[in-house]
Design an enzyme around this catalytic site. Sequence first.
Site, PDB file in Angstrom:
ATOM      1  N   HIS A 169       0.919  -1.258  -0.023  1.00  0.00           N
ATOM      2  CA  HIS A 169       0.053   0.001  -0.023  1.00  0.00           C
ATOM      3  C   HIS A 169       0.991   0.970   0.021  1.00  0.00           C
ATOM      4  O   HIS A 169       0.940   1.992   0.959  1.00  0.00           O
ATOM      5  CB  HIS A 169      -0.708  -0.058   1.203  1.00  0.00           C
ATOM      6  CG  HIS A 169      -1.843   0.925   1.207  1.00  0.00           C
ATOM      7  ND1 HIS A 169      -1.730   2.238   1.461  1.00  0.00           N
ATOM      8  CD2 HIS A 169      -3.287   0.750   1.578  1.00  0.00           C
ATOM      9  CE1 HIS A 169      -2.827   2.928   1.304  1.00  0.00           C
ATOM     10  NE2 HIS A 169      -3.982   2.217   1.610  1.00  0.00           N
ATOM     11  N   GLU A 273      -0.935   1.519  -5.187  1.00  0.00           N
ATOM     12  CA  GLU A 273      -0.742   0.113  -4.578  1.00  0.00           C
ATOM     13  C   GLU A 273      -0.957  -1.110  -5.418  1.00  0.00           C
ATOM     14  O   GLU A 273      -1.815  -1.458  -6.285  1.00  0.00           O
ATOM     15  CB  GLU A 273      -1.798  -0.065  -3.481  1.00  0.00           C
ATOM     16  CG  GLU A 273      -1.957   1.362  -2.432  1.00  0.00           C
ATOM     17  CD  GLU A 273      -3.263   1.264  -1.886  1.00  0.00           C
ATOM     18  OE1 GLU A 273      -3.754   0.579  -1.583  1.00  0.00           O
ATOM     19  OE2 GLU A 273      -3.511   2.712  -1.910  1.00  0.00           O
TER      20      GLU A 273
END
Length: 301
Positions: A169, A273
């Site tokens: 992320h 991400e």
Amino acid sequence: MNTPLVTLSKRFAITRELTFRDAGDGFIVIDILNAHCSASIALQGAHLMRWQPKAEQPVIWMSPVAKLAQAKSIRGGVPVCWPWFGAHATESSFPGHGFARTVLWDVVNTKKLEDGSTSISFRIADGVKEQWPYHAPVEMEMIIGKTLEMELTTKNQGSETITVGDALHTYFCVGDVRNIEIRGLDGCEYIDKVGKEKRTKQDGVITVDAEVDRIYLDQGQDVVIEDPDMQRRICIEKRNSHSTIVWNPWIDKCKKMGDFGADDGYLDMVCVESANADEDLVQLAPCQAHSLWVRYSVEKQ
Ligand code: TA6
């Protein structure tokens, strides 16, 4: 007395290149300084917080008010989302983005590589049994130098097929999010999570002039962040990642979340991400393994 910090240092420190420190209340951070870059990683979550190649501006964004606290997620860096992405499919009480980013990982190995980069690997042997009742360890290997490679590997050592969602992320530093372009997702279908969830197709490059929270599906392409203000492009290569999530909280959500350092903190970052999320979850039969791999690099524009 051999504290965890002393034990880790004795086993894994590399003189003048890789050191361990207590960032407060026993929160262990690993600092790396080699011929190509400097970096920092929290042992909790195997969470890379900083990566700055020599003669380059920081590439990974961290909130100026990011708190380093036991069992709490960190705003910024590269949170590891595992063994699910987003909310748990059935248990609303389970932590968003899985437990991997808020538990301690074991250091498995550290190595000075011939090209001057530094390799470090981490592992969670079993995880939080009540949330992950499987025998499926997860490992993270990082190669940190002129480029940043990260490989997140799940091994199914149990006797039943398991389903895994995962993501790196990553928060990237940008000069001004309003001026960037994200290339590589043209024509891809995505789930737009802002407001009423809807599906649509990407038309051209991605620009940010409002809250963006999109899961691009079934796409394995590399992605590039063009950043005119910093006169650079960040190249994101990936393997075994079939989803890409693009996120910027914009004004209201940034204020509401309150941990971006300033009301306009959202201007300095964008999340791109590399993941396997939503429809792109990974099924692992017994003895199978899955490795999500990325490599980040920076070029002058
Ligand atoms: O990846 C995008 C997202 O799922 C957003 O919806 C937002 O919740 C973001 O992650 C941050 O999540 P966190 O749990 O780290 O606050």
